[in-house]
Motif scaffolding. Structure first.
Motif, PDB file in Angstrom:
ATOM      1  N   GLU A 275       0.393  -7.578  -4.025  1.00 42.26           N
ATOM      2  CA  GLU A 275       0.865  -7.006  -2.766  1.00 42.26           C
ATOM      3  C   GLU A 275      -0.285  -6.964  -1.767  1.00 42.26           C
ATOM      4  OE1 GLU A 275       2.134  -3.126  -3.876  1.00 42.26           O
ATOM      5  OE2 GLU A 275       3.477  -3.847  -5.451  1.00 42.26           O
ATOM      6  N   VAL A 276       0.044  -7.218  -0.501  1.00 36.78           N
ATOM      7  CA  VAL A 276      -0.927  -7.058   0.583  1.00 36.78           C
ATOM      8  C   VAL A 276      -0.412  -5.941   1.481  1.00 36.78           C
ATOM      9  CG1 VAL A 276      -2.154  -8.167   2.477  1.00 36.78           C
ATOM     10  CG2 VAL A 276      -1.500  -9.511   0.472  1.00 36.78           C
ATOM     11  N   ILE A 277      -1.191  -4.873   1.584  1.00 36.51           N
ATOM     12  CA  ILE A 277      -0.734  -3.642   2.234  1.00 36.51           C
ATOM     13  C   ILE A 277      -1.454  -3.432   3.552  1.00 36.51           C
ATOM     14  CG2 ILE A 277      -0.561  -1.135   1.961  1.00 36.51           C
ATOM     15  CD1 ILE A 277      -0.974  -2.037  -1.210  1.00 36.51           C
ATOM     16  N   ASN A 278      -0.684  -3.292   4.625  1.00 37.92           N
ATOM     17  CA  ASN A 278      -1.223  -2.966   5.943  1.00 37.92           C
ATOM     18  C   ASN A 278      -0.704  -1.582   6.309  1.00 37.92           C
ATOM     19  OD1 ASN A 278      -1.808  -2.697   8.700  1.00 37.92           O
ATOM     20  ND2 ASN A 278      -1.665  -4.906   9.050  1.00 37.92           N
ATOM     21  N   GLN A 279      -1.487  -0.559   5.991  1.00 37.46           N
ATOM     22  CA  GLN A 279      -1.027   0.812   6.192  1.00 37.46           C
ATOM     23  C   GLN A 279      -0.889   1.157   7.663  1.00 37.46           C
ATOM     24  OE1 GLN A 279      -3.988   2.860   3.772  1.00 37.46           O
ATOM     25  NE2 GLN A 279      -2.477   3.182   2.160  1.00 37.46           N
ATOM     26  N   ALA A 280      -1.737   0.562   8.511  1.00 37.83           N
ATOM     27  CA  ALA A 280      -1.690   0.872   9.941  1.00 37.83           C
ATOM     28  C   ALA A 280      -0.363   0.460  10.556  1.00 37.83           C
ATOM     29  CB  ALA A 280      -2.845   0.180  10.667  1.00 37.83           C
ATOM     30  N   GLU A 281       0.227  -0.641  10.042  1.00 40.72           N
ATOM     31  CA  GLU A 281       1.490  -1.142  10.585  1.00 40.72           C
ATOM     32  C   GLU A 281       2.663  -0.862   9.661  1.00 40.72           C
ATOM     33  OE1 GLU A 281       1.257  -5.163  11.857  1.00 40.72           O
ATOM     34  OE2 GLU A 281      -0.603  -4.874  12.976  1.00 40.72           O
ATOM     35  N   SER A 282       2.427  -0.116   8.584  1.00 42.91           N
ATOM     36  CA  SER A 282       3.489   0.243   7.622  1.00 42.91           C
ATOM     37  C   SER A 282       4.196  -0.986   7.062  1.00 42.91           C
ATOM     38  CB  SER A 282       4.509   1.177   8.285  1.00 42.91           C
ATOM     39  OG  SER A 282       3.887   2.347   8.760  1.00 42.91           O
ATOM     40  N   LEU A 283       3.395  -1.973   6.692  1.00 45.07           N
ATOM     41  CA  LEU A 283       3.946  -3.219   6.164  1.00 45.07           C
ATOM     42  C   LEU A 283       3.316  -3.546   4.813  1.00 45.07           C
ATOM     43  CD1 LEU A 283       3.876  -5.466   9.371  1.00 45.07           C
ATOM     44  CD2 LEU A 283       5.870  -4.334   8.363  1.00 45.07           C
ATOM     45  N   ILE A 284       4.129  -4.091   3.907  1.00 39.35           N
ATOM     46  CA  ILE A 284       3.646  -4.598   2.628  1.00 39.35           C
ATOM     47  C   ILE A 284       4.221  -5.993   2.426  1.00 39.35           C
ATOM     48  CG2 ILE A 284       3.511  -4.278   0.135  1.00 39.35           C
ATOM     49  CD1 ILE A 284       4.052  -1.312   0.561  1.00 39.35           C
ATOM     50  N   ASP A 285       3.362  -6.973   2.179  1.00 45.14           N
ATOM     51  CA  ASP A 285       3.804  -8.321   1.835  1.00 45.14           C
ATOM     52  C   ASP A 285       3.729  -8.478   0.318  1.00 45.14           C
ATOM     53  OD1 ASP A 285       4.219  -8.987   4.462  1.00 45.14           O
ATOM     54  OD2 ASP A 285       2.306 -10.020   4.704  1.00 45.14           O
ATOM     55  N   TYR A 286       4.855  -8.857  -0.284  1.00 44.05           N
ATOM     56  CA  TYR A 286       4.935  -9.066  -1.721  1.00 44.05           C
ATOM     57  C   TYR A 286       4.819 -10.559  -1.999  1.00 44.05           C
ATOM     58  CZ  TYR A 286       6.510  -4.231  -2.241  1.00 44.05           C
ATOM     59  OH  TYR A 286       6.586  -2.868  -2.227  1.00 44.05           O
ATOM     60  N   TYR A 287       3.798 -10.967  -2.754  1.00 48.38           N
ATOM     61  CA  TYR A 287       3.596 -12.355  -3.116  1.00 48.38           C
ATOM     62  C   TYR A 287       4.053 -12.541  -4.568  1.00 48.38           C
ATOM     63  CZ  TYR A 287       0.940 -13.294   1.116  1.00 48.38           C
ATOM     64  OH  TYR A 287       0.564 -13.478   2.426  1.00 48.38           O
ATOM     65  N   ILE A 288       5.167 -13.253  -4.741  1.00 52.91           N
ATOM     66  CA  ILE A 288       5.765 -13.454  -6.052  1.00 52.91           C
ATOM     67  C   ILE A 288       5.433 -14.876  -6.514  1.00 52.91           C
ATOM     68  CG2 ILE A 288       7.876 -13.378  -7.411  1.00 52.91           C
ATOM     69  CD1 ILE A 288       7.054 -10.692  -6.036  1.00 52.91           C
ATOM     70  N   SER A 289       4.673 -14.998  -7.578  1.00 51.53           N
ATOM     71  CA  SER A 289       4.210 -16.296  -8.056  1.00 51.53           C
ATOM     72  C   SER A 289       5.349 -17.070  -8.717  1.00 51.53           C
ATOM     73  CB  SER A 289       3.064 -16.096  -9.049  1.00 51.53           C
ATOM     74  OG  SER A 289       2.603 -17.328  -9.536  1.00 51.53           O
ATOM     75  N   ILE A 290       5.589 -18.277  -8.223  1.00 48.32           N
ATOM     76  CA  ILE A 290       6.738 -19.070  -8.697  1.00 48.32           C
ATOM     77  C   ILE A 290       6.320 -20.477  -9.061  1.00 48.32           C
ATOM     78  CG2 ILE A 290       8.472 -17.764  -7.408  1.00 48.32           C
ATOM     79  CD1 ILE A 290       8.309 -19.937  -5.238  1.00 48.32           C
ATOM     80  N   LYS A 291       7.238 -21.162  -9.739  1.00 48.80           N
ATOM     81  CA  LYS A 291       7.029 -22.588 -10.036  1.00 48.80           C
ATOM     82  C   LYS A 291       8.356 -23.325  -9.914  1.00 48.80           C
ATOM     83  CE  LYS A 291       7.501 -21.749 -15.022  1.00 48.80           C
ATOM     84  NZ  LYS A 291       6.863 -21.877 -16.342  1.00 48.80           N
TER      85      LYS A 291
END
Length: 291
Positions: A275-291
């Motif tokens: 997860e990449v968390i940007n607390q200032a903007e209240s956003l979380i990017d979820y990176y799901i590893s796929i193939k």
């Protein structure tokens, strides 16, 4: 059979033969339609002409190969049906804005055009099936803290928040930060624990920040390398409780694992999600590893 089923047969045929010089006649035959009939129905269902679809899929796979392998550009060009290095370079530059050699030098992170699945439902049990961004994300060097967590104790004592707060107390010691606003979180599970009841599951929780280099690791911290890999990316707005703009009625991972993944046509890879968390903007990017 429906048009969707028959055109999907053509798409599957394209995928199997992506490294061949595929003829329109062969693709149309796979669908069971005549060439005029096939040509007429393909674009409305897929969103582009069959020629454009084949081009996008070839270039997407070529971009992934450029980003993740050391194979020569000429070999990659020939693999995807380009008769010369020059022809491949011209076409690649029109799509990605730079030549294959420049793209490779700057460690490109291409957005990927994945195989279309016309048979996946837009909804499952009344829930919208989202279409995340598919990206080949470059390697990341992280520095942070890692703790073994029991899920039952976490739910009872809010352990993850305690770990985050501990990291914030220690973070001033970190040098060479890439972006002080973005924090990274990752969960590493013991395979043997997956079959246990939720409250009995143990995992290693990592929380940290990206750095450009790491010559000295502060006491109590660990370095973690996230390898280059293919990810499905979901954007979660914590203030509005929306995932990729759609209202969410369940936890994010419950949606991703229970709703999106079974309908996506993808499989999870062995690379860890993060997860990449940007607390200032209240956003979380979820990176799901796929193939």
């Amino acid at each position: 059979m429906s048009y969707y089923s028959n055109i999907q047969k053509a798409i599957d045929f394209i995928e199997i033969n992506l490294q061949e010089d595929i003829k329109l006649e062969e693709i149309a035959k796979a669908s069971g339609y005549s060439i005029p009939h096939f040509y007429r129905v393909f674009a409305p269902l897929v969103g582009c002409s069959v020629k454009e679809y084949v081009r996008k899929r070839k270039l997407s796979n070529a971009a992934y190969d450029l980003a993740t392998s050391k194979r020569s550009i000429t070999d990659i060009a020939f693999d995807y049906g380009y008769g010369s290095h020059e022809a491949f370079t011209r076409t690649f530059k029109l799509t990605y804005g730079k030549s294959p050699s420049s793209f490779r030098k700057v460690n490109g992170e291409p957005w990927l055009y994945e195989k279309v699945n016309l048979l996946s439902n837009n909804k499952k049990d009344g829930v919208v099936i989202l279409k995340p961004e598919i990206i080949c994300k470059d390697e990341r060097l992280l520095l942070g803290i890692a703790r073994k967590v029991n899920q039952g104790e976490n739910l009872k004592f809010n352990l993850l928040s305690n770990i985050k707060n501990k990291f914030m107390e220690m973070s001033e010691e970190i040098k060479n930060r890439v972006n002080i606003e973005l924090h990274y979180a990752a969960y590493d599970y013991d395979v043997q624990d997956i079959s246990k009841d939720e409250n009995e599951i143990n995992y290693i929780y990592f929380y940290g920040i990206e750095v450009s280099e790491c010559s000295n690791i502060p006491l109590g911290m660990v370095m973690r390398v996230i390898p280059k890999a293919k990810y499905a990316v979901f954007h979660y707005d914590t203030m509005n409780n929306t995932l990729n703009g759609e209202s969410l009625s369940q936890p994010v991972y419950d949606y991703i694992d229970g709703i999106w993944l079974p309908s996506s046509g993808f499989e999870l890879s062995e690379t860890s999600d993060y997860e990449v968390i940007n607390q200032a903007e209240s956003l979380i990017d979820y990176y799901i590893s796929i193939k």
